[in-house]
Design a protein around this motif. Structure first.
Motif, mmCIF file in Angstrom:
data_model
loop_
_atom_site.group_PDB
_atom_site.id
_atom_site.type_symbol
_atom_site.label_atom_id
_atom_site.label_comp_id
_atom_site.label_asym_id
_atom_site.label_seq_id
_atom_site.Cartn_x
_atom_site.Cartn_y
_atom_site.Cartn_z
ATOM 1 N N SER C 166 0.839 -1.193 0.000
ATOM 2 C CA SER C 166 0.000 0.000 0.000
ATOM 3 C C SER C 166 0.873 1.241 0.000
ATOM 4 O O SER C 166 2.086 1.153 0.145
ATOM 5 C CB SER C 166 -0.892 -0.008 1.233
ATOM 6 N N THR C 167 0.261 2.373 -0.178
ATOM 7 C CA THR C 167 1.017 3.600 -0.062
ATOM 8 C C THR C 167 0.926 4.117 1.358
ATOM 9 O O THR C 167 0.123 3.634 2.153
ATOM 10 C CB THR C 167 0.458 4.679 -0.997
ATOM 11 N N ASN C 169 -0.128 7.291 3.362
ATOM 12 C CA ASN C 169 -0.890 8.526 3.159
ATOM 13 C C ASN C 169 -0.711 9.483 4.328
ATOM 14 O O ASN C 169 -0.357 9.071 5.432
ATOM 15 C CB ASN C 169 -2.379 8.227 3.004
ATOM 16 N N ARG C 180 10.281 23.605 0.633
ATOM 17 C CA ARG C 180 9.003 23.868 0.004
ATOM 18 C C ARG C 180 8.360 25.070 0.681
ATOM 19 O O ARG C 180 8.421 25.198 1.893
ATOM 20 C CB ARG C 180 8.150 22.638 0.222
ATOM 21 N N GLY C 181 7.807 25.973 -0.091
ATOM 22 C CA GLY C 181 7.131 27.127 0.502
ATOM 23 C C GLY C 181 8.120 28.066 1.177
ATOM 24 O O GLY C 181 9.327 27.835 1.205
ATOM 25 N N ARG C 185 12.837 28.210 2.972
ATOM 26 C CA ARG C 185 13.892 28.937 2.270
ATOM 27 C C ARG C 185 14.506 29.986 3.166
ATOM 28 O O ARG C 185 13.851 30.549 4.025
ATOM 29 C CB ARG C 185 13.321 29.626 1.034
ATOM 30 N N GLY C 259 7.821 15.218 -2.648
ATOM 31 C CA GLY C 259 6.644 14.549 -3.195
ATOM 32 C C GLY C 259 5.378 15.120 -2.606
ATOM 33 O O GLY C 259 5.337 16.216 -2.052
ATOM 34 N N THR C 260 4.329 14.360 -2.703
ATOM 35 C CA THR C 260 3.043 14.800 -2.183
ATOM 36 C C THR C 260 2.869 14.242 -0.787
ATOM 37 O O THR C 260 3.818 13.739 -0.195
ATOM 38 C CB THR C 260 1.932 14.274 -3.087
ATOM 39 N N SER C 261 1.689 14.313 -0.279
ATOM 40 C CA SER C 261 1.452 13.774 1.058
ATOM 41 C C SER C 261 1.302 12.253 1.024
ATOM 42 O O SER C 261 1.024 11.640 2.029
ATOM 43 C CB SER C 261 0.212 14.419 1.656
ATOM 44 N N THR C 262 1.491 11.692 -0.162
ATOM 45 C CA THR C 262 1.382 10.243 -0.303
ATOM 46 C C THR C 262 2.721 9.690 -0.774
ATOM 47 O O THR C 262 3.359 10.282 -1.632
ATOM 48 C CB THR C 262 0.328 9.897 -1.370
ATOM 49 N N PRO D 39 -2.721 2.237 -3.975
ATOM 50 C CA PRO D 39 -4.005 2.141 -3.277
ATOM 51 C C PRO D 39 -5.141 1.735 -4.207
ATOM 52 O O PRO D 39 -6.060 1.027 -3.804
ATOM 53 C CB PRO D 39 -4.236 3.559 -2.743
ATOM 54 N N GLN D 195 5.624 10.633 -8.725
ATOM 55 C CA GLN D 195 4.965 11.822 -8.185
ATOM 56 C C GLN D 195 5.847 13.051 -8.235
ATOM 57 O O GLN D 195 5.404 14.144 -8.572
ATOM 58 C CB GLN D 195 4.625 11.602 -6.711
ATOM 59 N N THR D 199 5.169 16.583 -10.069
ATOM 60 C CA THR D 199 5.193 17.885 -9.407
ATOM 61 C C THR D 199 6.113 18.847 -10.150
ATOM 62 O O THR D 199 5.760 19.998 -10.421
ATOM 63 C CB THR D 199 5.696 17.726 -7.954
ATOM 64 N N PRO D 224 -2.224 13.963 -7.251
ATOM 65 C CA PRO D 224 -1.710 14.734 -6.111
ATOM 66 C C PRO D 224 -0.479 15.548 -6.478
ATOM 67 O O PRO D 224 -0.235 16.614 -5.903
ATOM 68 C CB PRO D 224 -1.374 13.668 -5.065
ATOM 69 N N GLY D 225 0.296 15.072 -7.449
ATOM 70 C CA GLY D 225 1.517 15.781 -7.865
ATOM 71 C C GLY D 225 1.214 17.177 -8.378
ATOM 72 O O GLY D 225 1.857 18.153 -7.978
ATOM 73 N N GLN D 228 0.042 19.417 -5.566
ATOM 74 C CA GLN D 228 1.168 19.823 -4.731
ATOM 75 C C GLN D 228 1.944 20.979 -5.376
ATOM 76 O O GLN D 228 2.364 21.917 -4.699
ATOM 77 C CB GLN D 228 2.099 18.621 -4.523
ATOM 78 N N ARG D 231 0.120 24.134 -4.857
ATOM 79 C CA ARG D 231 0.276 24.555 -3.467
ATOM 80 C C ARG D 231 1.658 25.173 -3.253
ATOM 81 O O ARG D 231 1.799 26.244 -2.673
ATOM 82 C CB ARG D 231 0.093 23.344 -2.556
ATOM 83 N N ASP D 232 2.694 24.506 -3.766
ATOM 84 C CA ASP D 232 4.054 25.003 -3.573
ATOM 85 C C ASP D 232 4.266 26.363 -4.216
ATOM 86 O O ASP D 232 4.997 27.203 -3.690
ATOM 87 C CB ASP D 232 5.073 24.029 -4.195
ATOM 88 N N GLN D 248 -8.003 9.204 -0.376
ATOM 89 C CA GLN D 248 -7.087 9.482 0.729
ATOM 90 C C GLN D 248 -5.922 10.357 0.296
ATOM 91 O O GLN D 248 -5.501 11.254 1.003
ATOM 92 C CB GLN D 248 -6.541 8.164 1.292
ATOM 93 N N SER D 249 -5.370 10.059 -0.876
ATOM 94 C CA SER D 249 -4.202 10.827 -1.288
ATOM 95 C C SER D 249 -4.594 12.243 -1.689
ATOM 96 O O SER D 249 -3.773 13.153 -1.641
ATOM 97 C CB SER D 249 -3.474 10.126 -2.437
ATOM 98 N N PRO D 252 -5.907 16.010 1.437
ATOM 99 C CA PRO D 252 -5.322 17.279 1.869
ATOM 100 C C PRO D 252 -5.403 18.369 0.793
ATOM 101 O O PRO D 252 -5.551 19.552 1.126
ATOM 102 C CB PRO D 252 -3.860 16.929 2.152
ATOM 103 N N TYR D 253 -5.337 17.971 -0.444
ATOM 104 C CA TYR D 253 -5.344 18.965 -1.522
ATOM 105 C C TYR D 253 -6.760 19.457 -1.811
ATOM 106 O O TYR D 253 -6.964 20.614 -2.155
ATOM 107 C CB TYR D 253 -4.702 18.373 -2.779
ATOM 108 N N TYR D 327 -9.341 4.365 1.155
ATOM 109 C CA TYR D 327 -8.178 4.041 0.324
ATOM 110 C C TYR D 327 -7.667 5.272 -0.389
ATOM 111 O O TYR D 327 -8.291 6.308 -0.356
ATOM 112 C CB TYR D 327 -8.515 2.946 -0.689
#
Ligand SMILES: Nc1ncnc2c1ncn2[C@@H]1O[C@H](COP(=O)(O)OP(=O)(O)OP(=O)(O)O)[C@@H](O)[C@H]1O
Ligand SMILES: Nc1ncnc2c1ncn2[C@@H]1O[C@H](COP(=O)(O)OP(=O)(O)OP(=O)(O)O)[C@@H](O)[C@H]1O
Ligand SMILES: [Mg+2]
Ligand SMILES: [Mg+2]
Lengths: 523, 369, 345, 327
Positions: C166-167, C169, C180-181, C185, C259-262, D39, D195, D199, D224-225, D228, D231-232, D248-249, D252-253, D327
């Protein structure tokens, strides 16, 4: 081997370790043995080296000299036996141990790092540190002193080693061994690739070190050197030490007899060369930056030697004849016709063969068989239609040469990496003889080869000449040059100078090579 | 000058070592066997192969496996051995050529040649033979790019083929707008990748590619290496290329040829791959880990010395069989996702084990083949 | 110990003064090689060309992500440089990134481990994996490429087992501090890049000025000779792999942060080739014995510039690898030419 | 979407096989995903497992570690050898899967595809998550409603040769041109399954096109990439994104607005439907024009001419319903 008949035991008794009046024992080995797989490289060897003496170690190729000193320097570990250093028993299980004890070694093959500077090479493993970093300034200063000592220009300190000649690299190796408070300095054939001037410098260093109490173990196949530099001689044969003698009790002849286990018959060679048009002529040959104005002429059946110190240009002349290098001026005539081989392949097609000077680098296919090594230069001949290997013929040729050159080996499938220097040299030589060459160029044909094998190789060369081959030898080994050649030309500063016939004396030739003899005397 | 010098007066022939060996007492047998096992990669691989097959068959007959591990399963698994052996042999050729020889670009050549073959056979309507010839020639051309840079210009092989890996795979993708080619002729071409029944027992499905590509290529490479002057030159330059030059061998041409041959084999693998997948895919040889790394792995496992000069066809073939049959067994033994994961484990363990053994034996018995 | 050298009986040779004066001159006018100068020129030229092509290129919105993206490759490249200098190679770094990343991500998500602890954990884990490589290579005395092919598979197995099909998360954004952001920096420069630069400087100093650093070059030049000179070859080789492991562990954190939050199991895939590409473009000899960290950093920057540039110019993204291939050939070709020129000079 | 399968991520994935089941009339249904460990397919796995628990079948699931057709083929071969009753594949390369499916059918196995079709194969059914048009249009509508019906946008796709992604892109192109004349697709790039690359590419796209106001993440790794990247770059609210991301992934976005919507379907239900279809095939049952599969999955249509079984319209996941899926 046939001109050496076996005798009984040596009639000169070896010195005992209790020889009176001698300096203190510095290093001694007792009962040391070492096997490599099935090969018993040394068996039960004993040797005692005393402080402040130059101790020569001699023996035929494969006698076990290098192995013994590798054990002393920690590059190899003994299977059995004991080593004492300054009276204390020691174990040497790595090179660091030996270095820490004060045993410094110059190995047979230069052990250097091509991309690092001379200074760094000298100090690798024992850098001068300040605050955890290398103190370049201190190191460079020290190296400059050492370079001065061994006769190299000080500016070399910061030059990458890859830019130096092989001989200079060998000298750097010596400088490297002189750093650190060595009490024993081991030199494994340091002179093999040095010129006579460089050897003189080396001897000067050795004498001064000995005078300051350092013990020197000196290995060489140039036996005449021993009488210039050594105090004592230990002789090895077939992995065993026969004993140690003061140099005064020995002669070159005696040493040879001890080494080969027989008596050497000196049979002066009478050769008559048939009058014929020259086979090979070099006419005003020149190669920018290497040599100029080279004139050589060789008849079929004649053996001509170009004697030159390393760096004299002699080696480069040989390379030109073999197509490894292009001449920039002049001509090469083969049977009167101008030729200009552009590669070894073309040279071989013309009937020119060459035995390279550096056996390991330029000659041997290490882990391949003897048969492979011999046939590698003759694939078109040993194949059908130039494509399909004729393996029966290949095997036959290999066996023939093993027998003819008396190569010591169980069979032709033996890998050459497992052979001693002299036997390996014979294999490389065999490769040059398969297709009877019109012109055979031999670069340092017996370098690092022991006296017995040397004599055999000389015999083979004469036999080949007798069969009509024109032989050109390029060597820096003067006794060999005088002994084997019909005519000898000295190469100095990149040009052929004086020529000598048979019966030249070493001193005459040396003087010529060093530049003392001028054109008027030759005229 | 082409006549060999006759040897000195003939003497009694030297004793063959066979006779001396026959004298060896029976007590030395275990040592001899151990030595053979440790020093001969072929022997080691044979033993490992036997262990794998026996273990799997035993597990199978005791119903520990999800399906019978039988001859027909083993032979149908051979289909993945076809490209693996071929590329393993391509790596054998270039690695043996020495001076850091290696070819990371074989997978990219497969991709690019797949597309070329796809165009010729699938779109331009070339005859099959002509298209196969084109694939071989085109693969050879790609190999020639590598070979030219490495042998004639003096680039290090690892870097050159890393660069051409990037370049070829990029061109393969761009050349047809990342579209695979699967026109009717290409789809029908799959018939050449099907299995044919060999009348053994209940009939053994042997993948046709084994007979049409794998075995012929293996034989050709074996003959090349062991029976021709090219083989001698190749082993010669791989062992010591300076000595080879002094011996009059055309070092550059020989090394160049090794890369061209590797390219030709890769081109043929492209044909095999198109047949197996019934489509010419622009990423055929570079998806996932790509084809180059497994091929190098197989070569190394098969005893090819990464330093050059040593390598045998039988080693590559046996190493492939070992891996293919081990992997096939693992899929039956370990259900679920873990199956593919345990394949990685097995490959890693076998590779490290074989390499360590090699290091050990090199020290103990000296260098061996 | 070593300064108390053996003085020959004849005393110090005459004329010492002139010679030492000569030899004390610098090896090179700058601590920078030809390859590095060429690379800098190429990168500057590319940046100018890209700026002409897409004026947005020379803005922080474009450069900063580029620096963030190249940092982990450069970091692994620094370790790889050290390894390649010794004559080795490590093709298992991508798998190491995966193992470290998943362990750290899980630790942060499942056990709420704080960022500093997570980074240390990742580096420690990378160090252990590097130790495995190093022990096998140094003491098993097997060619590095073979061992690391093997361990690449083993590490990947371990990583997949930890992923458990699985990933991961919901990775917290505390890792944003790496670049980042705005928090990531300082003066507009991303922290991951800064950190990488500091490590590169340390590595440069280590390689150039410390005995053990110089020993790495000696080992790559001739390992047997190094051993005979008393260099602890096995220990040094081991340390090179451990160092790479540590840096790879840190790089794994950068990768997560990028990467992302995943986090998916394919994290890090292909990084071994990018790192090797950066190293060789930087002029390090794949044969060992020669190489520089600065070159590697520039190499990584060049690769990332090409990859970004192709997208920004609106060219087909697949062309990036074609250009990278060509750049590798040009960079190495330039080095070959220079060496050849030096030899014939 | 009640997550009946529980978490699919149990320690080591050996647990995903239910080989114990095999009672008398049980059928064995094997499903081969494109790759393991993401997932999306793991959710299909839990749906399939749940189905087999309810209707009584043995569910086998095994995927390659890379999205590699050759590795996938090995697994399919092993299932043919195991003699499963139904074999359902989500092919990485439909063309190359076709011959293998033929081989399976010849061995008496019922074959089908799910998630990605292999139209030129002998498969008896394609279990489709949503129609190609449906997905392509939903993505386009989702993005353009956020963008206000006009503007430039770019697509960050994944595998360059992935057939389903490419067919959705084709729909997006056509549909955008037809329905949103003021909108324009300026670039399509391929980030693989990476990913970080997605991004980076999204960032590069925003730099290259300062007037870009939309991004599409075409697969579960790039969705999600791209969010992100927005967002960045601090462009939330200026640049909008949609994508095919798992709930799930994307959560947040979706919450912070860097993603406006995720277009997907109930993946567990898709897995459930897949298992159910396998059993129907093995049992020799004809599929009806509309099928009621479970209490939760009803009105599943079957088109006999194309042999496509359609789960239903795509699902739009927003910050409000993202939490409903585990998931
Ligand atoms: N690493 C090794 N592996 C196997 N055999 C070896 C090895 N090193 C040396 N030998 C063998 O040990 C014997 C002694 O070799 P050694 O190098 O000590 O001879 P040497 O007296 O130095 O000869 P040379 O004068 O030719 O240098 C030889 O038979 C040689 O083949
Ligand atoms: N690799 C090297 N090999 C030999 N000598 C070196 C090497 N590197 C530096 N040196 C010598 O060490 C001295 C100082 O070198 P370097 O400038 O790199 O050191 P530094 O302490 O950093 O000096 P600075 O602070 O001036 O930069 C110089 O004399 C130089 O010749
Ligand atoms: Mg010796
Ligand atoms: Mg400085």
């Amino acid at each position: 081997m046939s001109d050496i008949s076996p005798t009984g035991s040596a009639d000169t008794a070896p010195v005992q370790s209790s020889t009176s009046g001698a300096a203190a024992e510095r290093l001694s080995v007792t009962g040391v043995s070492k096997r490599y797989g099935a090969v018993r490289a040394i068996r039960n060897a004993d040797m005692t080296v005393r402080a402040g003496t130059v101790h020569a170690l001699v023996g035929e190729n494969g006698a076990g000299k290098s192995t013994l000193i590798k054990i002393l320097s920690g590059a190899a570990t003994a299977d059995t036996g004991a080593i004492t250093f300054n009276g204390r028993p020691v174990t040497i299980s790595g090179t660091a141990d030996a270095i820490a004890l004060g045993i410094a070694t110059v190995y047979q093959e230069p052990q250097l790092f091509p991309d690092l500077t001379v200074a760094e090479n000298v100090f690798t493993g024992r850098e001068i540190k300040r605050h955890g970093r290398v103190d370049w300034t201190a190191q460079n200063a020290r190296v400059v002193e050492l370079l001065e000592l061994i006769g190299l220009p000080a500016r070399y300190a910061t030059v990458p080693v890859s830019e130096l000649s092989i001989a200079e690299q060998q000298q750097v190796s010596i400088a490297k061994a002189l750093v650190g408070n060595a009490e024993v300095l081991i030199l494994d054939e340091p002179s093999a690739i040095l010129t006579d001037t460089e050897i003189e410098v080396l001897f000067g260093v050795v004498r001064r070190l000995a005078a300051s109490g350092v013990s020197i173990i000196y290995i060489s196949h140039r036996l005449d050197e021993l009488f210039v530099i050594a105090n004592e001689v230990t002789v090895m044969r077939d992995g065993q030490t026969l004993g140690t003698w003061p140099i005064g009790e020995l002669s070159v002849r005696r040493v040879v007899e001890l080494m080969v286990g027989g008596i050497l018959e000196d049979n002066p060679v009478e050769r008559s060369i048939p009058d014929a048009a020259p086979r090979l002529v070099l006419e005003g040959l020149a190669c920018t930056g290497e040599y100029t104005d080279v004139d050589v002429s060789i008849r079929p059946g004649e053996i001509v030697t170009l004697y030159g110190l390393i760096g004299s240009g002699a080696a480069e002349i040989a390379e030109t004849v073999y197509g490894m290098r292009r001449a920039t001026a002049g001509r090469i005539l083969l049977d009167g016709k101008p030729v200009s081989p552009g590669s070894p392949r073309e040279a071989k097609k013309l009937g020119i063969a060459l035995l390279p000077a550096n056996r390991k680098l330029q000659g041997l296919f290490g882990f391949q068989s003897i048969a492979f090594n011999i046939s590698a230069g003759h694939l078109p001949l040993l194949s059908r239609m130039g494509t399909w290997m004729d393996r029966g013929r290949e095997r036959q040729v290999a066996r023939d040469f093993i027998q003819r050159l008396a190569v010591k080996t169980p069979h032709e499938r033996q890998p050459v990496s497992a052979m001693s220097g002299g036997n390996a040299q014979k294999v490389v030589l065999a490769r040059q003889l398969v297709e009877r060459p019109q012109v055979l160029v031999l670069a340092e044909p017996t370098q690092g080869v022991d006296v017995g094998a040397k004599e055999e190789i000389h015999k083979i060369i004469r036999q080949l000449a007798d069969e009509g081959t024109a032989v050109l030898i390029v060597t820096s080994d003067l006794p060999e040059a005088i002994r084997v050649s019909d005519r000898l030309q000295v190469v100095r500063a990149g040009t052929t100078t004086v020529e000598f016939g048979p019966g030249a004396t070493q001193s005459d030739v040396l003087a010529a090579a060093a530049g003392a003899v001028d054109q008027e005397e030759a005229a | 000058m082409s006549t060999a010098v006759s040897p000195a007066p003939a003497q009694a022939p030297q004793p063959e070592d066979g006779s001396s060996q026959s004298r060896s007492r029976l007590g030395q047998l275990p040592a001899t066997v151990l030595r053979a096992l440790l020093t001969q990669r072929i022997v080691l691989l044979l033993v490992l192969l036997l262990v794998v097959v026996v273990t799997m068959t035993t597990l199978s007959s005791n119903n520990y496996l999800a399906a019978p591990y039988d001859l027909s399963y083993m032979s149908s698994a051979l289909i993945s051995a076809v490209p693996l052996v071929m590329l393993g042999l391509a790596e054998l050729l270039v690695i043996t050529s020495g001076r850091g020889g290696i070819d990371l670009s074989v997978g990219a050549i497969v991709s690019l040649t797949s597309m070329v073959f796809g165009f010729a056979y699938g779109e331009w309507g070339w005859s099959l033979w002509l298209a196969i010839l084109l694939a071989a020639a085109f693969g050879g051309l790609c190999g020639a790019v590598n070979g030219f840079l490495i042998a004639y210009v003096g680039y290090p092989a690892l870097i050159t083929t890393l660069a051409t890996y990037y370049a070829f795979s990029s061109i393969a993708i761009v050349i047809n707008d990342q579209q695979p080619i699967s026109t009717a002729p290409i789809q029908d071409f799959f018939s050449t990748a099907r299995s044919i029944e060999v009348p053994v027992g209940d009939g053994l499905p042997i993948p046709l590619g084994t007979l049409t590509f794998l075995i012929p290529i293996a034989i050709v490479v074996w003959v090349l290496l062991n029976r021709t002057t090219f083989g001698r030159r190749l082993y010669g330059i791989g062992t010591n290329d300076v000595a080879a030059q002094w011996a009059g061998i055309d070092v550059r041409r020989t090394r160049f040829s090794a890369y061209v041959l590797a390219g030709v084999i890769s081109g043929l693998v492209a044909v095999v791959t198109v047949a197996q997948f019934a489509s010419a895919r622009p990423d055929a040889g570079v998806t996932g880990t790509g084809m180059a790394l497994p091929a190098i792995t197989i070569a190394v496992l098969g005893g090819v010395a990464i330093t050059g000069g040593i390598g045998r066809v039988a080693g590559v073939v046996l190493a492939t069989l070992l891996i293919v049959w081990l992997n096939a067994g693992i899929l039956l033994a370990v259900p679920g996702n873990a199956g593919s994961q345990y394949q990685l484990l097995a490959l890693g363990v076998v590779l490290v084990f074989a390499a360590l053994l090699n290091g050990l034996t090199n020290r103990r018995y000296g260098r061996t083949g | 110990m070593s300064s108390s050298t053996l003085t020959p009986a004849g005393g110090a040779p005459a004329g010492e003064g002139e010679h030492t004066a000569q030899a004390r001159g610098r090896v090179l006018p700058f601590p920078i090689t030809g390859q590095e100068i060429v690379l800098i020129a190429v990168i500057v030229a590319l940046w100018i060309a890209l700026w002409l092509g897409t004026p947005a290129f020379l803005t922080s919105g474009s450069i900063v992500p580029l620096l963030v993206a190249m940092a982990p490759v450069a970091l692994i490249g620094i370790g790889m440089t050290v390894i390649i200098i010794t004559g080795g190679i490590d093709v298992s770094v991508a798998s190491m990134v995966m193992v470290c990343a998943v362990v750290v991500a899980k630790a942060m998500v499942d056990s709420g481990v704080s960022l500093p602890v997570a980074v240390l954990l990742s580096m420690a884990l990378g160090g252990v994996l590097g130790l495995v490589n190093g022990v096998l290579i140094a003491y098993g005395r097997v060619h590095a490429i073979i061992i690391t092919f093997g361990t690449a598979n083993l590490f990947k197995f371990v990583g997949l087992q930890v992923f458990g099909g699985s990933t991961v998360n919901g990775i917290p954004d505390t890792l944003d501090v790496f670049g980042r952001g705005a928090d990531g920096r300082t003066l507009g420069v991303p922290h991951s890049f800064l950190l990488m630069l500091v490590i590169a400087a340390l590595a440069w100093y280590y390689l150039r000025h410390t005995p053990s650093g110089r020993h790495l070059y000696a080992i790559g030049g001739d390992a047997d000779a190094a051993r005979l000179a008393g260099v602890k070859v096995q220990r040094r080789v081991l340390s090179a792999y451990v160092l790479t492991g540590l840096l790879t562990g840190l790089a794994a954190c950068f990768v997560i942060a990028q990467g992302t939050s995943t986090l998916a199991p394919n994290v890090g895939a292909g990084m071994e080739l990018s790192a090797i590409a950066a190293v060789v473009i930087g002029g390090t000899s794949i044969m060992g014995g020669r190489g520089s960290v600065l070159g590697t950093v520039l190499g990584a920057l060049l690769v990332q510039t090409v990859a970004s540039g192709v997208t920004q110019l609106g060219w087909r993204s697949q062309l990036a690898s074609l250009f990278i291939g060509i750049f590798i050939l040009i960079a190495v070709g330039a080095d070959l030419l220079r060496q050849r020129a030096r030899r014939t000079a | 979407g009640e997550g009946s399968g529980g978490s699919a991520s149990g320690g080591d994935s050996g647990g995903s096989s239910a080989s114990g089941g095999g009672g008398g009339g049980d059928y064995t249904v094997a499903f081969v995903p494109k790759l393991q460990g993401i997932p999306y397919f793991e959710a299909m796995n839990s749906g399939g497992k749940a189905a087999c628990e309810e209707i009584g079948c043995t569910w086998l699931y095994q995927g390659p570690v890379e999205a590699d057709p050759a590795a996938q083929a090995d697994i399919v071969r092993s299932y043919i050898q195991q003699g499963v009753d139904s074999l359902i594949v989500a092919p990485n390369d439909p063309d190359s899967m076709a011959p293998l499916l033929k081989q399976a059918a010849d061995a008496g196995i019922k074959v089908a595809t799910a998630d990605t079709d292999a139209p030129n194969s002998v498969r008896e059914v394609f279990v489709s998550q949503a129609s190609t048009e449906g997905i392509g249009q939903a993505l386009t509508d989702g993005l353009l409603s956020a963008m206000g019906g006009k503007g430039k946008y770019a697509i960050v796709s994944c595998g360059q040769t992935a057939q389903n992604l490419n067919s959705w892109i084709d729909v997006q192109k056509a549909y955008t041109a037809e329905k949103y004349p003021d909108a324009e697709i300026v670039d399509i790039v391929y980030a693989g399954e990476d990913q970080a690359a997605a991004t980076q590419m999204a960032t590069d796209l925003m730099n290259a096109h300062p007037d870009l106001t939309g991004l599409v993440g075409e697969c579960t790794s790039s969705a999600p990439g791209v969010a992100q990247a927005i967002r960045d770059a601090g462009k939330i609210g200026k640049v909008f994104s949609v994508g095919l991301g798992t709930p799930q992934s994307m959560a947040p976005y979706l919450t912070d607005g860097s993603s406006s919507a995720s277009i997907l379907w109930d993946v567990e239900n898709l897995g459930y439907l897949t298992a159910w279809t396998g059993v129907q095939l093995a049992d020799g049952q004809e599929l009806q024009a509309t099928n009621d599969v479970s209490s939760d999955i009803t009105g599943v249509t079957f088109d006999p001419s194309s042999k496509v079984l359609l789960l239903g319209p795509p699902l739009t996941i927003t910050k409000d319903n993202a939490g409903d899926y585990d998931y």
